[in-house]
Enzyme design. Structure first.
Site, mmCIF file in Angstrom:
data_model
loop_
_atom_site.group_PDB
_atom_site.id
_atom_site.type_symbol
_atom_site.label_atom_id
_atom_site.label_comp_id
_atom_site.label_asym_id
_atom_site.label_seq_id
_atom_site.Cartn_x
_atom_site.Cartn_y
_atom_site.Cartn_z
ATOM 1 C CG PHE A 50 39.820 39.454 39.012
ATOM 2 C CD1 PHE A 50 39.354 40.284 38.055
ATOM 3 C CD2 PHE A 50 39.107 37.885 38.766
ATOM 4 C CE1 PHE A 50 38.484 40.217 37.063
ATOM 5 C CE2 PHE A 50 38.284 37.918 37.618
ATOM 6 C CZ PHE A 50 38.144 39.075 36.800
ATOM 7 C CE LYS A 80 53.683 24.448 42.229
ATOM 8 N NZ LYS A 80 54.536 24.558 41.194
#
Lengths: 377, 343
Positions: free
Chosen positions: B12, B229
């Protein structure tokens, strides 16, 4: 285009946000609005009193942010929420990590934006403490501007696309949104500021884009004054103004009005504006139902290149009869302006004086035109 | 009548909070368009959780997104201080697990454990967390396949520009290489150095002041983020390369003099991640490219990718993964998974 006719956009000026009790007081007033209005207001928040000046000083000269930290944490403790204190500490830590002093306008805008952010967090929690359903919106996400750091102009179309869905959804659900004034971002996400007093501009933009019923610019003075009380002790509150008169007054430096405050109301949609305390003040609308006392509403000035443009603001100022009366009164007063001009279609008559002549010029013009001239002008 | 899909959000930070706000603000639009009601029943951070088996209301989600870091468990009366993912699942097992914990490129934790736990409990997974897919891609995919659960992760690479979707769709293509600017932080730093002829240190300070670079920028400037990535891209294309074998340059070694020399020759220095499928090799290198080229003219925090194949060259330019962009990519995946997994 969205319309939220029953909604008021309330802007809280820094002058009324100076400590914990003042945030709770503001929250109590906003709660009254939520109880009385069909839909909640949208609340635009300025930085706490003195904070923008302090941030500017640190940007320019360096130094600590201890005073700012202390002010905000003290206010948070007064409001009585430990989570709020933690949130403020997180954000202040980020602010402290920015190397200062800085001459970089982009970094300076990022620094200045913290004033409004911290104030918004305080007000949001103060509203929760008053049992108001509230959430905060990040102005950097929704208020989009050009790339002029330190004096950005709002891109209305880009702002509408981002703002309409969010704000409308919230108020329709009965949730009061709070948002920073003065702050926006470019299309690439770099933080911008709108120039001093830019929170008014944020508020009128939001109101115009969302079709709000009115804008209330809450300040510590009872309304727009007929002259700066610093020069004229007998200055009085102007009860009513037309939109173009208010825009003209802002253009000529009327204290407390950002020059672009009325631009969104002229190009997007007209919305009634009230400037003053919580109970009311100067009402600015498209047209008065009747001609208020005197065609001339106020005298103000703007200095440029060593000359002061001292402006009499009021509709009908261009009427020949009125113009002649004013010139006669000035002639009889002993004032010697270096020149004067009027622009067709604009509600102002402007006299040129040296900057050092401003106090006397304003004092005399107010006396002979607004006081003694009375109903004749 | 809208179909209810329950979701647990693990992690969060800014992305998790953006997702919570997005779900709160777009709930009615999603219900109208897709007949779907997304119900967040649990949120987990590093110090505990908040759980509501009936689903948090939009207002709850907005309030939760405004709590201090690592403090969801203080959200009364739903807070569970010290709770782990298994504690949350015991109270409320979701339909979809959303993983948005920070990426660790040593062991992929806590993301790997969370994702495998969800899969083992037959919970569909949507992720923005790169670590698990960089280090344990095959294992995770196989586990999901064995359990018959959906697994979506387009938010891991160029979330603001649907690169993973495009790559997944090139089924009949023979891709020769993929190269591009995959890291916003280093692209901003190099663009600043070029535009202002300023040092790497000054450009980094500016990036940090503007919130574009972290206090510790190692993951970005040493190419770890871009390499992660690239590894994910290689797996999606079906030609996996090992993360630790990708050669990486260090952006901090670039000087103003290097930038100036390149500029004089009409070139720009960019941090280019490249995957060569023939050699099965990956690299993240500082390279000079013509300023007029797509990569040479992609500046600031933008990302850009070229996919070169036997069919054509596809170029994508757009934002990488800011909070809201990544949240939107996650939401897209949630909607897709919910649609693919009708009871």
């Amino acid at each position: 285009m969205t319309t939220l006719n029953g909604c008021t956009v309330v802007k809280l000026g820094g002058s009324i946000l100076k400590d914990g009790p003042s945030y709770l007081h503001a929250a109590a007033e906003i709660r009254k609005i939520t109880e009385q209005a069909p839909i909640p207001p949208i609340v635009v928040v300025s930085a706490m009193k003195g904070v923008t000046d302090e941030l500017l000083r640190v940007c320019e000269r360096g130094g600590t942010l201890d005073a700012i930290e202390h002010k905000h944490l003290e206010a948070a403790r007064y409001i009585g929420d430990a989570k709020l204190e933690r949130l403020l500490i997180e954000h202040i830590a980020r602010l402290k990590s920015i190397p200062m002093p800085t001459r970089d306008p982009i970094v300076r805008d990022a620094v200045l934006s913290f004033g409004e952010l911290l104030s918004k967090l305080l007000l949001t929690e103060a509203l929760r403490a008053m049992d108001v359903r509230v959430t905060s919106i990040d102005a950097r996400e929704v208020i989009k501007t050009d790339c002029v750091h330190g004096g950005a102009s709002i891109d209305y179309r880009a702002t509408y696309v981002r703002l309409a869905g969010v704000a409308s959804k919230l108020v329709i659900e009965g949730i009061t949104p709070t948002i920073e004034g003065f702050v926006g971002s470019t299309r690439y996400g770099a933080v911008t500021t709108l120039g001093r007093g830019g929170s008014d501009y944020t508020a009128t933009t939001i109101a115009a884009l969302l079709g709000a019923g009115r804008v209330h610019l809450v300040t510590d003075v009872p309304g727009i004054m007929s002259a700066d009380p610093k020069y004229v002790s007998s200055a009085r509150i102007v009860r009513e103004m037309q939109l173009d008169e208010a825009a003209e007054a802002a253009f000529y430096g009327c204290k407390g009005l950002h020059p672009r405050t009325f631009h969104p109301l002229r190009v997007i949609r007209k919305v009634k504006v009230v400037v003053g305390g919580w109970r009311g003040g100067t009402e600015i609308s498209e047209g008065s139902m009747f001609r208020a006392r005197g065609g001339i509403k106020l005298v103000t000035f703007r200095a440029r290149s060593g000359l002061a443009h001292v402006a009499l603001i009021g509709g009908g100022v261009a009427e020949c009869g009125l113009m002649a009366k004013i010139l006669d009164l000035i002639d009889a007063s002993g004032l010697h302006p270096r020149g004067f001009y009027m622009v067709e279609g604009r509600p102002s008559m402007v006299f040129l004086f040296g900057e050092d002549e401003v106090p006397a010029a304003i004092h005399v013009l107010h006396k002979v035109v607004l006081e003694v001239g009375g109903d004749n002008v | 009548m809208a179909r209810i899909v329950s979701v647990v959000i693990a992690g969060f930070g800014s992305v998790g909070r953006s997702l919570a706000r997005l779900i709160a603000l777009k709930s009615s639009r999603i219900e109208e368009r897709y007949g779907l009601r997304i119900c967040v029943i649990g949120i987990l951070d590093s110090k505990g959780a908040a759980v509501n088996t009936s689903g948090f209301s939009p207002y709850d989600l907005l309030r939760l997104s405004e709590t201090p870091r690592s403090a969801v468990s203080s959200y009364s009366p739903c807070g569970m201080p010290g709770a782990s993912l298994s504690d949350v699942y015991e109270r409320a097992t979701p339909d979809i697990h959303v993983e948005v914990t920070p990426s660790d490129y040593q062991n992929g934790e806590p993301g790997v454990s969370h994702i495998l736990y969800a899969i083992n409990n037959r919970v569909n997974v949507v992720s923005a967390s790169k670590g698990p897919f960089t280090l344990r891609y095959k294992e995770i995919i196989e586990a999901a396949s064995r359990r018959g659960v959906a697994l979506k992760f387009k938010a891991t690479v160029m979330a603001g520009t649907p690169l993973i979707d495009v790559l997944s769709g090139l089924k009949g293509y023979e891709i020769y290489y993929v190269e591009g600017i995959l890291n916003a932080t280093t692209n901003f730093i190099l663009s600043e150095m070029q535009e202002r002829l300023t040092s790497y240190e000054d450009a980094l300070k500016r990036a940090q002041a503007l919130g574009i670079a972290e206090t510790d920028p190692t993951m970005d400037v040493k190419g770890l983020d871009a390499a992660a990535k690239l590894t994910i891209i290689s797996n999606v294309i079906g030609c996996p390369v090992e993360f630790h074998q990708i050669e990486r340059d260090d952006v901090s070694r670039i000087t103003v003099s290097d930038i100036y020399s390149a500029l004089r020759a009409g070139r720009a220095i960019k941090y280019i991640a490249r995957l060569d499928l023939e050699d099965r090799r990956g690299s993240v290198k500082l390279r000079e490219v013509p300023r007029s080229s797509v990569l040479g003219s992609t500046n600031g925090t933008l990302n850009a990718v070229r996919i070169v194949s036997d069919v054509n060259e596809i170029v994508m330019v757009g934002s990488g993964g800011g909070g809201m962009e990544t949240a939107h990519a996650l939401l897209d995946d949630i909607i897709t998974v919910a649609g693919e997994n009708r009871p």
